[in-house]
Write a protein that holds these residues in place. Structure first.
Motif, mmCIF file in Angstrom:
data_model
loop_
_atom_site.group_PDB
_atom_site.id
_atom_site.type_symbol
_atom_site.label_atom_id
_atom_site.label_comp_id
_atom_site.label_asym_id
_atom_site.label_seq_id
_atom_site.Cartn_x
_atom_site.Cartn_y
_atom_site.Cartn_z
ATOM 1 N N GLY A 37 2.904 20.944 8.802
ATOM 2 C CA GLY A 37 2.504 19.848 7.884
ATOM 3 C C GLY A 37 1.277 19.865 7.579
ATOM 4 O O GLY A 37 0.357 20.783 8.264
ATOM 5 N N PRO A 38 0.600 18.690 6.800
ATOM 6 C CA PRO A 38 -0.787 18.822 6.618
ATOM 7 C C PRO A 38 -1.834 18.590 7.816
ATOM 8 O O PRO A 38 -1.313 18.012 8.832
ATOM 9 N N PHE A 39 -2.969 19.487 7.829
ATOM 10 C CA PHE A 39 -3.693 19.406 9.113
ATOM 11 C C PHE A 39 -5.275 19.757 8.647
ATOM 12 O O PHE A 39 -5.582 20.209 7.614
ATOM 13 N N ALA A 40 -6.007 18.985 9.232
ATOM 14 C CA ALA A 40 -7.447 18.960 9.190
ATOM 15 C C ALA A 40 -8.320 18.798 10.647
ATOM 16 O O ALA A 40 -7.746 18.391 11.249
ATOM 17 N N LEU A 41 -9.552 19.188 10.151
ATOM 18 C CA LEU A 41 -10.281 19.278 11.309
ATOM 19 C C LEU A 41 -11.701 18.233 10.784
ATOM 20 O O LEU A 41 -11.817 18.303 9.781
ATOM 21 N N THR A 42 -11.853 17.337 11.877
ATOM 22 C CA THR A 42 -13.129 16.314 11.370
ATOM 23 C C THR A 42 -14.336 16.471 12.299
ATOM 24 O O THR A 42 -14.352 17.013 13.200
ATOM 25 N N LEU A 43 -15.428 16.136 11.506
ATOM 26 C CA LEU A 43 -16.531 16.184 11.928
ATOM 27 C C LEU A 43 -17.296 15.016 11.634
ATOM 28 O O LEU A 43 -17.449 14.396 10.553
#
Length: 498
Positions: A37-43
């Protein structure tokens, strides 16, 4: 008429590959822990959690980089996220750079998410350029890494094709391949790109045909520099890594010289310039190399090794003067080159009595080393061990620094040697014994000091077990360091107090 061999290839036509990893950070994270599924890295940026990188499924949901994470979750409730790790991404990119060396000997990084390769003369090893790029794509795809690849005659054109174009530009046809691409493909900042679009210059082809003088006045030299780099009108280097500063200076003379005084005068100019460069980088020289080129194309190389890092011309010049006295100038010297082959970090420090004392010692060691060689001067270095012969080692004076005063709980002899058996019996020092064929009589004995072996080290000399050490003074004037082995009764001499 002889025909050229089919194995020959043209090395004059440069070919450059640019590899762009549009989702480098997310691909790295998903290789470690895959998700569906949708995946993201955050900063966290400016006290706000934002999307740093995301996969294709998250982009299909309308998410994009820089978007606040709270808004992204509102648009896509099923979004999975993890914290970004830019240092790990940089290490991963360096690993990819090393992997790319399988295709060519020169590969560099295009920070923060790309590589650049100079494949000039290397494509035939893979069967051709198309086959080489196909092999790259296949291997990266199997590794789960998305990549876009561009190939052209210049670094700028390859970057433009990787980011905005179809991929490959035929040799010698850079402008035709780039004409339809947007001006953003020239690696320009966002403000310049928007300003060019407002002027109606939306493509590289339109920009290349526009008048250069008005563009230079309005946008400065960078715009035309990027255009010329992409079209091959200006060279652009491909370095595998950022090169460290090179500490070398050279002086070419209009007339040959031969007198030692003239050589020293020229050397002083070189040394002042070199030491100024060393000071600017907070470095000091440990190994200097002076090359004197003669008019007959011969040369002499003089080397100077220093006991500690230096960058003071007044202290280094007299040391080089000793080497200059023995040179053979031949018909004259027309060029001098001075290089700091080995350097060390030398920060600015507050001067004081202790520093002056250390500098005098280093200067003395250097002067002695000029005569006998620095590699022949050694010092004792203390080691963390209670075993007598394992508590120190001899190291080159140039590879170590004094470690201060040695503090010993018990006195140790100045001379140590392998244990030598003596003819004696009993657990206390004998009144009379023989050592090195000399009959000796004990006058006074101090001890014992019990030393146990180190079970974590492999020392065959200590396999016999514990030792009881005694300091024995004989009537004959010998002051010996003796030990007794209780498990295998016997006496040995291992040292001598002076």
């Amino acid at each position: 008429m002889d025909h050229p061999s089919p194995l020959l290839f043209d090395l004059t036509q440069r070919r450059v590959v640019s590899i762009w990893f549009p989702r480098l950070a997310s691909d790295r994270a998903l290789r470690l822990r895959p998700v569906e599924g949708p995946f993201a890295l955050t900063l966290r940026v400016d006290n706000t959690e934002r999307i740093f990188c995301l996969n294709a499924l998250a982009e299909a949901q309308g998410l994009h980089r820089g978007m606040p994470f709270s808004e992204a979750r509102a648009f896509c409730p099923q979004l999975q996220a993890r914290p970004a790790d830019p240092p790990a991404d940089a290490r991963f990119l360096e690993g990819l750079r090393r992997w790319s060396l399988r295709y060519c000997p020169w590969a560099g990084r295009e920070e923060p998410d790309g590589l650049v390769l100079d494949i000039t003369g290397s494509a035939h090893l893979a069967g051709g350029e198309a086959e080489l790029l196909a092999d790259m794509r296949a291997r990266l795809e199997r590794a789960g890494i998305g990549a876009r690849i561009g190939l052209a005659d210049t670094r700028g054109a390859a970057w433009a094709l990787a980011h905005h174009g179809p991929g490959i530009a035929p040799p010698g046809d850079g402008l035709a391949a780039l004409a339809a691409l947007p001006v953003a493909a020239l690696r320009l900042d966002e403000g310049s790109t928007i300003a060019l679009q407002r002027l109606g210059l939306r493509s590289i082809g339109a920009l290349a045909t526009a008048a250069r003088a008005p563009l230079a006045r309005r946008f400065g030299p960078e715009l035309l520099m990027r255009l010329d780099q992409a079209l091959g009108r200006r060279a652009e280097a491909i370095a595998p890594l950022v090169q460290p500063p090179h500490f070398a200076v050279r002086l070419t003379l209009p007339e040959p010289i031969g007198l030692a005084s003239d050589v020293m005068a020229a050397l002083k100019r070189l040394l002042d310039a070199l030491c100024a460069k060393l000071k600017a980088h907070e470095a000091g020289a440990r190994h200097l190399c002076l090359t004197l080129r003669r008019v007959d194309q011969g040369s002499q190389v003089l080397e100077l090794r220093l006991a500690s890092a230096m960058r003071d011309p007044a202290r280094i010049l007299p040391l080089l003067e000793r080497r200059i006295e023995g040179i053979d100038a031949g018909f004259g010297i027309d060029q001098l080159r001075l290089e700091a082959v080995q350097t060390e970090v030398l920060h600015l420090q507050q001067t004081g009595p202790d520093m002056a004392k250390t500098e005098r010692l280093d200067h003395l060691i250097t002067r002695i080393g000029l005569r006998i060689g620095l590699e022949n001067i050694r010092r004792f270095q203390r080691l963390d061990s209670h075993i007598p012969e394992g508590s120190f080692r001899l190291v080159p004076v140039t590879a170590s620094r004094p470690c201060g005063d040695w503090q010993m709980a018990r006195p140790r002899p100045l001379r140590l040697f392998p244990p030598e058996p003596v003819t004696a019996r009993g657990a206390t020092p004998p009144a009379r014994f023989r050592w090195r064929r000399m009959p000796l009589t004990t006058g006074r004995a101090t001890g014992p000091e019990r030393i146990a072996p180190e079970w974590w080290t492999e020392n065959d000399d200590w396999r016999s077990g514990i030792r009881d050490y005694w300091r024995v003074e004989t009537h004959q004037g010998w002051r010996l360091w003796m030990f007794h082995t209780p498990q295998r009764p016997g006496w040995f001499v291992q040292g001598e107090f002076l």
